[in-house]
Design a protein around this motif. Structure first.
Motif, PDB file in Angstrom:
ATOM      1  N   ALA A  65      20.722  64.489  18.502  1.00 26.43           N
ATOM      2  CA  ALA A  65      21.712  65.274  19.263  1.00 26.43           C
ATOM      3  C   ALA A  65      22.283  66.359  18.363  1.00 26.43           C
ATOM      4  N   LYS A  66      22.936  67.357  18.994  1.00 31.80           N
ATOM      5  CA  LYS A  66      23.513  68.479  18.247  1.00 31.80           C
ATOM      6  C   LYS A  66      24.853  68.077  17.632  1.00 31.80           C
ATOM      7  N   ILE A  67      25.171  68.740  16.529  1.00 31.02           N
ATOM      8  CA  ILE A  67      26.444  68.527  15.837  1.00 31.02           C
ATOM      9  C   ILE A  67      27.198  69.846  15.888  1.00 31.02           C
ATOM     10  N   GLN A  68      28.535  69.799  15.974  1.00 32.87           N
ATOM     11  CA  GLN A  68      29.289  71.061  15.906  1.00 32.87           C
ATOM     12  C   GLN A  68      29.823  71.257  14.485  1.00 32.87           C
ATOM     13  N   SER A  69      30.095  72.510  14.139  1.00 35.81           N
ATOM     14  CA  SER A  69      30.565  72.792  12.788  1.00 35.81           C
ATOM     15  C   SER A  69      31.420  74.051  12.749  1.00 35.81           C
ATOM     16  N   PRO A  70      32.648  73.963  12.192  1.00 34.91           N
ATOM     17  CA  PRO A  70      33.487  75.165  12.076  1.00 34.91           C
ATOM     18  C   PRO A  70      32.783  76.266  11.283  1.00 34.91           C
ATOM     19  N   ASP A  71      32.005  75.885  10.257  1.00 35.90           N
ATOM     20  CA  ASP A  71      31.309  76.873   9.429  1.00 35.90           C
ATOM     21  C   ASP A  71      30.245  77.629  10.211  1.00 35.90           C
ATOM     22  N   LEU A  72      29.668  76.967  11.213  1.00 33.75           N
ATOM     23  CA  LEU A  72      28.609  77.602  11.991  1.00 33.75           C
ATOM     24  C   LEU A  72      29.178  78.412  13.149  1.00 33.75           C
TER      25      LEU A  72
ATOM     26  N   SER B  51      33.862  65.147  19.637  1.00 29.64           N
ATOM     27  CA  SER B  51      32.649  64.942  20.401  1.00 29.64           C
ATOM     28  C   SER B  51      32.126  66.304  20.864  1.00 29.64           C
ATOM     29  N   PRO B  52      30.907  66.704  20.471  1.00 31.05           N
ATOM     30  CA  PRO B  52      30.011  66.001  19.545  1.00 31.05           C
ATOM     31  C   PRO B  52      30.610  65.902  18.140  1.00 31.05           C
ATOM     32  N   PRO B  53      30.067  65.000  17.310  1.00 26.16           N
ATOM     33  CA  PRO B  53      30.581  64.853  15.950  1.00 26.16           C
ATOM     34  C   PRO B  53      30.587  66.193  15.215  1.00 26.16           C
ATOM     35  N   ALA B  54      31.560  66.345  14.296  1.00 26.56           N
ATOM     36  CA  ALA B  54      31.742  67.644  13.635  1.00 26.56           C
ATOM     37  C   ALA B  54      31.429  67.560  12.146  1.00 26.56           C
ATOM     38  N   LEU B  55      30.606  68.496  11.692  1.00 27.02           N
ATOM     39  CA  LEU B  55      30.305  68.617  10.262  1.00 27.02           C
ATOM     40  C   LEU B  55      31.460  69.374   9.604  1.00 27.02           C
ATOM     41  N   LEU B  56      32.236  68.683   8.768  1.00 33.12           N
ATOM     42  CA  LEU B  56      33.421  69.307   8.177  1.00 33.12           C
ATOM     43  C   LEU B  56      33.163  69.833   6.770  1.00 33.12           C
TER      44      LEU B  56
END
Ligand code: AMP
Ligand code: MG
Length: 359
Positions: free
Chosen positions: A220-227, A199-204
């Motif tokens: 809403a915003k999404i989190q991402s390890p790549d970003l 949370s927030p959902p993660a773009l994997l």
């Protein structure tokens, strides 16, 4: 079983190209799946290697055929959104909204799993990955078989994903029961993977459905390890176990030259010159705008720089052609493009032994 289909090293090639043929091919494929066998089938992204997701023994056969590490879980393919409730529970309303908007389509959702899903499918994780593919043959197969199908890409683990039935046979002939041939896959790179376990959902994994498209529908915003904006400490829970493996890689070492304009051109030229001077046979993958840049012995044009959809559709086939041509090293011209371009660059960065000129 109908014997008119060719066998390739013991794997049935089920052609579904002509009217009348398709129904019989689907029936044969469904029977193999119902008996616990493995059938590779086309989706809009890449070919998947399917089996009954609820049968642990059948799923074991997928890991064996692909030589896939047991800690890398599989995506379960469904005929319709309504089926998701049989595999996942406590599905957040936001996930339902995305599914309603993007399914059938290249979006995989990771959701809390139900007990009915065998642990081998999810590599022991408490979550399951699900999606409804947007490919008429895949949907017909899912409906005819009447089963949820665990289906990773139908390649040997670590090889480029297959985008034609021929690619599947190159890797898996003799180790799976059948391949359903539906021609080339229209998108050519794997689905977007979005996890609701964070949370927030993660773009994997980026794919055909982009971050911007997801955020717009979610509001809403999404989190991402790549970003680099991944807020959750995931040392205890790996976000996507597949992320740690070198993926999508051809046999020859791949060098990716990033950047833009004359600086990128100079780096590309310098690298090609130095590899060639070392006596290596290089394979060069460029955009149409730079095809004259270096007289490489093997040269492939991916697409125009302005056409990321064609670049995505051709990417894995071109990497396989480079290996078939027996090159010693592959040099690829990178680009920054919106939409599918981001997914293409993500796959190339993972395939590369070296990325040159990243800003
Ligand atoms: P493939 O089917 O080979 O395209 O790979 C599927 C991707 O989804 C891999 O990177 C997996 O690690 C990831 N994946 C599948 N199931 C899960 C899950 N339950 N949680 C996190 N990642 C998953
Ligand atoms: Mg794969």
């Amino acid at each position: 079983m109908d014997l008119k289909w060719p066998l390739v090293k013991g794997t049935l090639l089920l052609r579904a190209g002509e009217d009348g043929e398709e129904k019989k091919a689907l029936q044969a494929a469904a029977e193999i799946l119902q008996a616990g066998g493995r059938v590779a089938f086309p989706t809009e992204t890449v070919y998947g290697l399917g089996t009954n997701a609820l049968d642990p023994e059948a799923v074991r056969g997928i890991f064996r055929a692909k030589r896939r590490p047991a800690d890398n879980p599989l995506i379960v393919h469904l005929a319709a959104l309504e089926q998701a409730g049989e595999l996942a529970q406590n599905i957040p309303p936001a996930a339902v909204r995305l599914a309603k908007h993007f399914w059938p389509g290249p979006l995989t959702l990771i959701l809390p799993k139900r007990g009915a899903v065998p642990g081998i499918v999810t590599a022991g994780l408490p979550s399951v990955a699900v999606r409804v593919p947007a490919h008429s043959l895949a949907l017909k197969l899912l409906r005819t078989a009447g089963l949820p199908l665990a289906a990773p890409s139908a390649n040997l683990s670590g090889h480029p994903s297959p985008t034609t039935a021929e690619h599947v046979l190159e890797d898996l002939a003799g180790s799976i029961e059948a391949v359903l041939d539906g021609g080339p896959c229209p998108i050519g790179v794997e689905s977007t993977v979005l996890s609701f376990m964070f949370s927030p959902p993660a773009l994997l994994r980026p794919g055909g459905v982009t971050l911007e498209m997801l955020e717009e529908v979610l509001g809403a915003k999404i989190q991402s390890p790549d970003l680099g904006n991944f807020k959750t400490d995931y040392t205890a829970t790996p976000p996507a176990p597949g992320m740690k493996y070198r993926h999508y890689a051809p046999r020859a070492p791949l060098f990716l030259v990033e950047g833009a304009g004359p600086a990128q051109g100079r780096r590309l030229l310098a690298l090609c010159t130095s590899l060639t001077a070392r006596g290596l046979k290089i394979g060069l993958v460029v955009f149409a705008e730079s095809q004259g840049i270096f007289p490489a012995p093997v040269l492939k044009v991916l697409s125009s720089r302005r056409d990321p959809a064609t670049a995505a559709a051709r990417l894995y086939g071109v990497l396989r052609e480079m290996d078939a041509a027996g090159v010693d090293a592959i040099v690829v011209e990178g680009f920054e493009a919106a939409g599918l371009g981001g997914a293409v660059m993500n796959r190339l960065r993972k395939a590369a032994v070296q990325v040159i000129g990243a800003e």
